[in-house]
Design a protein around this motif. Structure first.
Motif, short mmCIF file in Angstrom:
data_model
loop_
_atom_site.label_atom_id
_atom_site.label_comp_id
_atom_site.label_asym_id
_atom_site.label_seq_id
_atom_site.Cartn_x
_atom_site.Cartn_y
_atom_site.Cartn_z
N THR A 389 6.15 24.43 -5.18
CA THR A 389 7.14 24.11 -6.20
C THR A 389 6.99 24.97 -7.45
O THR A 389 7.94 25.12 -8.22
N TRP A 390 5.81 25.54 -7.68
CA TRP A 390 5.58 26.37 -8.85
C TRP A 390 6.20 27.75 -8.67
O TRP A 390 7.06 28.18 -9.45
N HIS A 391 5.78 28.46 -7.62
CA HIS A 391 6.31 29.82 -7.42
C HIS A 391 6.03 30.29 -6.01
O HIS A 391 4.90 30.63 -5.66
N SER A 392 7.06 30.31 -5.20
CA SER A 392 6.96 30.81 -3.84
C SER A 392 8.36 31.25 -3.41
O SER A 392 9.34 30.98 -4.11
N PRO A 393 8.49 31.92 -2.28
CA PRO A 393 9.83 32.33 -1.84
C PRO A 393 10.78 31.14 -1.64
O PRO A 393 12.00 31.33 -1.62
N THR A 394 10.24 29.94 -1.48
CA THR A 394 11.08 28.77 -1.23
C THR A 394 11.03 27.75 -2.36
O THR A 394 11.33 26.57 -2.16
N SER A 395 10.63 28.17 -3.55
CA SER A 395 10.51 27.23 -4.67
C SER A 395 11.88 26.80 -5.21
O SER A 395 12.86 27.53 -5.08
N PRO A 396 11.92 25.62 -5.86
CA PRO A 396 13.14 25.21 -6.56
C PRO A 396 13.50 26.25 -7.62
O PRO A 396 12.63 26.80 -8.30
N ARG A 397 14.80 26.47 -7.76
CA ARG A 397 15.28 27.46 -8.71
C ARG A 397 16.45 26.92 -9.52
O ARG A 397 17.22 26.09 -9.03
N ILE A 398 16.56 27.43 -10.73
CA ILE A 398 17.76 27.26 -11.54
C ILE A 398 18.16 28.65 -12.00
O ILE A 398 17.34 29.38 -12.54
N ASN A 399 19.40 29.02 -11.76
CA ASN A 399 19.86 30.38 -12.08
C ASN A 399 18.95 31.43 -11.45
O ASN A 399 18.64 32.45 -12.05
N ASN A 400 18.52 31.12 -10.23
CA ASN A 400 17.67 32.01 -9.43
C ASN A 400 16.30 32.27 -10.06
O ASN A 400 15.62 33.24 -9.74
N LYS A 401 15.85 31.37 -10.96
CA LYS A 401 14.53 31.50 -11.57
C LYS A 401 13.67 30.33 -11.12
O LYS A 401 14.09 29.17 -11.14
N THR A 402 12.42 30.61 -10.73
CA THR A 402 11.48 29.54 -10.39
C THR A 402 10.93 28.92 -11.68
O THR A 402 11.13 29.43 -12.78
N ILE A 403 10.19 27.82 -11.50
CA ILE A 403 9.54 27.21 -12.66
C ILE A 403 8.56 28.20 -13.29
O ILE A 403 8.54 28.37 -14.51
N ALA A 404 7.76 28.87 -12.47
CA ALA A 404 6.77 29.83 -12.98
C ALA A 404 7.44 30.94 -13.78
O ALA A 404 6.96 31.33 -14.86
N GLU A 405 8.53 31.46 -13.27
CA GLU A 405 9.23 32.54 -13.97
C GLU A 405 9.80 32.05 -15.30
O GLU A 405 9.76 32.76 -16.31
N THR A 406 10.32 30.83 -15.30
CA THR A 406 10.90 30.28 -16.52
C THR A 406 9.83 30.01 -17.56
O THR A 406 10.00 30.31 -18.75
N VAL A 407 8.70 29.45 -17.13
CA VAL A 407 7.58 29.20 -18.06
C VAL A 407 7.06 30.52 -18.62
O VAL A 407 6.77 30.63 -19.82
N GLY A 408 6.96 31.54 -17.77
CA GLY A 408 6.53 32.85 -18.23
C GLY A 408 7.50 33.45 -19.24
O GLY A 408 7.08 34.03 -20.25
N ASP A 409 8.79 33.32 -18.99
CA ASP A 409 9.80 33.81 -19.93
C ASP A 409 9.63 33.15 -21.29
O ASP A 409 9.77 33.80 -22.33
N TRP A 410 9.33 31.84 -21.27
CA TRP A 410 9.15 31.10 -22.52
C TRP A 410 7.85 31.48 -23.22
O TRP A 410 7.87 31.83 -24.41
N TYR A 411 6.74 31.46 -22.49
CA TYR A 411 5.45 31.70 -23.14
C TYR A 411 5.39 33.10 -23.74
O TYR A 411 4.94 33.29 -24.88
N PHE A 412 5.84 34.09 -22.98
CA PHE A 412 5.74 35.48 -23.44
C PHE A 412 7.00 35.95 -24.16
O PHE A 412 7.15 37.13 -24.46
N GLU A 413 7.92 35.02 -24.39
CA GLU A 413 9.14 35.27 -25.16
C GLU A 413 9.95 36.44 -24.61
O GLU A 413 10.48 37.28 -25.34
N ARG A 414 10.06 36.46 -23.27
CA ARG A 414 10.83 37.51 -22.63
C ARG A 414 12.32 37.26 -22.76
O ARG A 414 13.12 38.19 -22.89
N GLU A 415 12.69 35.98 -22.72
CA GLU A 415 14.09 35.58 -22.88
C GLU A 415 14.15 34.09 -23.13
O GLU A 415 13.16 33.37 -22.97
N ALA A 416 15.33 33.60 -23.54
CA ALA A 416 15.51 32.17 -23.75
C ALA A 416 15.22 31.43 -22.45
O ALA A 416 15.57 31.90 -21.35
N ALA A 417 14.59 30.29 -22.54
CA ALA A 417 14.13 29.58 -21.34
C ALA A 417 14.54 28.11 -21.38
O ALA A 417 13.72 27.21 -21.27
N ILE A 418 15.82 27.87 -21.56
CA ILE A 418 16.39 26.53 -21.44
C ILE A 418 17.24 26.53 -20.18
O ILE A 418 18.34 27.09 -20.14
#
Length: 438
Positions: A389-418
């Motif tokens: 569920t965190w990050h795998s080829p079959t993980s849950p996604r929103i807008n094609n982003k996994t939870i891990a990718e979204t958390v990374g976007d937020w922590y490292f301020e790569r992009e808005a993560a809502i």
């Protein structure tokens, strides 16, 4: 026929799902006998055109991407009277970071619900949720704790700490209310927290360049309660943030119109002397300390950047807040509580209403640029600690982003993560638990 009837069963064999189900059933039995116990249990595809439904025995094959990490008792626990409910020594699992992550720290706090009376706390101290005597000597590091870069791209090489949960108070209890009448219960959650932080600072966290405090369920609530204090422990130039996974428990009436969860939290806070660990501004404002055990009442006071991973159809909240057994004497919700695909149209309407309450409560916080959210429409509980569920080829996604990718976007301020999902059953990537499968 519901979509999950067309699915092939998932094959793998992580032992922990069977254990969690047994514990869940046992705690429900205790709850019925004790009248007010609320215990948590945790959890756990993919891309096809139907959402995944899986049972407690359906897990991932993560042996290649996981490591077994030994248990470490808190070295100063005895000196600081920081004990589990039964008086045993609490502890944690530590995996050292490497390379560019050797000066970064990720702390993950386990969940496990709370106990609200002498009977339930006494029963709890005979399990791993109240005693280190019953804890495993090793634990797996998966998901956000994994040291595998494929499974955990942004935090794989950080120092990782998995904190064991054995106090039943989200690390907030104080001994002022301990009973001296032979029950031998120790309410030392706050002592455990303070001693743990002191030890982690001593072994290297005091020099952290980056730090992320995370937790699941009751552990997620602990993160919110202690987030700003954690920030204050570290150097001013340390990049400190907090993540609560399935830790945003709503103060909502159950389907019978009763304030079941509010009453339960009142008993937990009163029994375990939690008031002094709660946000002071919230307590002064509300006049009722137990209200400040609900995140919606105090997160506005938190200054440290926050991220919420929260399923809009959290099966624990549905079973214990929205539809506790006491609210459903005829058991008309039983099949729905165990598998969301069994819910009829009227029941789904009620569940959608609960989702709407969550989104409405969080709405006023979405404008904070330091905050992030991943609110998916899955029937699940915690999602960060599991690889699938965190990050795998079959993980849950929103807008094609996994939870891990979204958390990374937020922590490292790569992009808005809502990222907020559409209502069930629109997301075909969801993992939807089937709690009827044992």
């Amino acid at each position: 026929m519901s979509p999950n009837h067309h699915r092939l069963p998932r094959v793998t064999a992580d032992f922990r799902w069977r254990w969690w189900l047994k514990l869940w059933k046992r705690e429900l039995t205790i709850a019925a006998a004790a009248a007010a116990i609320v215990f948590f249990l945790v959890v756990l595809s993919p891309f096809p055109k139907i959402s995944h439904t899986f049972g407690v025995t359906d897990v991932i094959d993560s042996a290649a991407a996981s490591e077994w990490v030994p248990f470490t008792p808190l070295s100063k626990a005895q000196r600081h009277s920081a004990f589990c409910l039964d008086g045993s020594l609490p502890g944690y699992h530590l995996k050292r970071g490497f390379g560019s992550g050797s000066d970064s720290w990720l702390i993950h706090v386990e969940g496990g619900g709370w106990c609200s009376n002498i009977t339930s706390c006494s029963a709890r101290k005979r399990t791993k949720l109240g005693s280190s005597t019953y804890m495993a000597k090793q634990d797996q590091f998966l998901g956000i704790l994994s040291h595998d870069q494929v499974q955990n791209p942004d935090f794989f090489n950080w120092n990782k700490v998995k904190v064991k949960y054995c106090d039943g108070s989200s690390f907030s209890s104080n001994p002022d209310t301990e009973f001296k009448n032979g029950t031998e219960l120790f309410f030392r959650g706050q002592f455990i927290w303070d001693t743990l932080m002191d030890e982690l600072l001593t072994i290297g966290m005091s020099k952290a360049r980056q730090a992320l405090l995370t937790g699941c369920s009751a552990g997620g609530l602990a993160i919110l309660i202690h987030c700003d204090d954690f920030r204050d422990l570290l150097p001013k130039d340390t990049d400190v943030k907090c993540l609560a996974d399935a830790g945003f428990f709503l103060n909502e009436k159950d389907i019978a119109g009763n304030h079941s969860i509010e009453s339960f939290y009142h008993d937990v806070v009163r029994l375990q002397g939690i008031t002094k660990s709660l946000n002071r501004d919230c307590v002064a404002r509300s006049g009722e300390p137990s209200k400040c055990f609900f995140p919606q009442e105090f997160i506005g006071n938190i200054k440290t950047p926050l991220f919420f991973v929260q399923p809009a159809y959290d099966f624990w909240q549905i079973a214990n807040i929205l539809v506790p057994k006491s609210s459903d004497p005829h058991r008309s919700w039983l099949r729905c509580r165990l598998n969301i695909w069994n819910c009829d149209s009227n029941q789904l309407e009620v569940l959608h209403g609960y989702r709407n309450s969550l989104l409405k409560t969080l709405d006023r916080f979405q404008k904070n640029p330091k905050w992030g959210m991943f609110i998916n429409s899955c029937f699940i509980h915690c999602q960060t600690w599991a690889a699938e569920t965190w990050h795998s080829p079959t993980s849950p996604r929103i807008n094609n982003k996994t939870i891990a990718e979204t958390v990374g976007d937020w922590y490292f301020e790569r992009e808005a993560a809502i990222r907020i999902d559409c209502p069930f059953p629109c997301n075909p990537t969801c993992y939807n638990r089937d709690l009827s499968v044992g």
